[in-house]
Write a protein that holds these residues in place. Sequence first.
Motif, PDB file in Angstrom:
ATOM      1  N   VAL A   1       1.136  -1.288  -0.171  1.00  0.00           N
ATOM      2  CA  VAL A   1      -0.237  -0.132  -0.213  1.00  0.00           C
ATOM      3  C   VAL A   1       1.092   0.992  -0.435  1.00  0.00           C
TER       4      VAL A   1
ATOM      5  N   PHE B   1      -3.124   2.701   5.652  1.00  0.00           N
ATOM      6  CA  PHE B   1      -2.029   1.949   5.885  1.00  0.00           C
ATOM      7  C   PHE B   1      -0.470   1.795   4.219  1.00  0.00           C
TER       8      PHE B   1
ATOM      9  N   LYS C   1       1.690  -1.540   4.258  1.00  0.00           N
ATOM     10  CA  LYS C   1       2.013  -2.636   4.546  1.00  0.00           C
ATOM     11  C   LYS C   1       1.710  -3.174   2.742  1.00  0.00           C
TER      12      LYS C   1
ATOM     13  N   ARG D   1      -2.952  -7.722   5.860  1.00  0.00           N
ATOM     14  CA  ARG D   1      -3.269  -6.804   6.831  1.00  0.00           C
ATOM     15  C   ARG D   1      -3.834  -5.541   7.115  1.00  0.00           C
ATOM     16  N   CYS D   2      -4.528  -5.354   6.340  1.00  0.00           N
ATOM     17  CA  CYS D   2      -5.236  -3.713   6.168  1.00  0.00           C
ATOM     18  C   CYS D   2      -6.668  -4.614   6.702  1.00  0.00           C
TER      19      CYS D   2
ATOM     20  N   ARG E   1      -9.769  -3.550  10.759  1.00  0.00           N
ATOM     21  CA  ARG E   1      -9.248  -2.732  11.908  1.00  0.00           C
ATOM     22  C   ARG E   1     -10.632  -3.407  12.249  1.00  0.00           C
TER      23      ARG E   1
ATOM     24  N   HIS F   1     -11.762  -6.397   6.846  1.00  0.00           N
ATOM     25  CA  HIS F   1     -11.161  -5.863   6.272  1.00  0.00           C
ATOM     26  C   HIS F   1     -11.308  -4.379   5.080  1.00  0.00           C
TER      27      HIS F   1
ATOM     28  N   ILE G   1      -9.112  -1.107  -0.065  1.00  0.00           N
ATOM     29  CA  ILE G   1      -8.146  -0.180  -0.686  1.00  0.00           C
ATOM     30  C   ILE G   1      -8.412   0.082  -1.698  1.00  0.00           C
TER      31      ILE G   1
ATOM     32  N   CYS H   1      -2.405   1.164  -4.350  1.00  0.00           N
ATOM     33  CA  CYS H   1      -1.283  -0.341  -4.312  1.00  0.00           C
ATOM     34  C   CYS H   1       0.028   0.070  -5.594  1.00  0.00           C
TER      35      CYS H   1
END
Length: 140
Positions: free
Chosen positions: A58, A63, A66, A84-85, A87, A96, A99, A104
Amino acid sequence: MTKLNVNKTASRRKQRKAHFGASSVERRVRMSAPLSKELFQRHHVRSLPVRVEDEVRVLRGGFKGKEGKVVQCYRKKYVIHVERCTRDKANGQTIHVGIDASNCEITKIKMDKSRKNILDRKNRTKIGQSKGEVAANIVD
């Protein structure tokens, strides 16, 4: 400023219609991400449509920095979900965060036959060569 290509529209109204009314196939192409410097030097391709199991980094947003695998490409919302993104919701559930693919960078490509064909077609070093020639500088 005048528009450069007579076959494309500069109208905001038409651009919005094309964006929000795009089919799933068109959205796939719109959800492309640039390749990392290493991948660009290896494949001579600037960007590819993102798919599940690609690894991305990203570059923008909360984020930023990450890295992770793409878990889902949510074409309806024009977002991708990265490993891993996440909350936590108020009830404790982990979700998730979507994004935008343009924020990215693809660091590892999930390679298969169709992806290989796309890379060969988009390869910038092969442009201008005749069909019979084999590029000597391309080694995998």
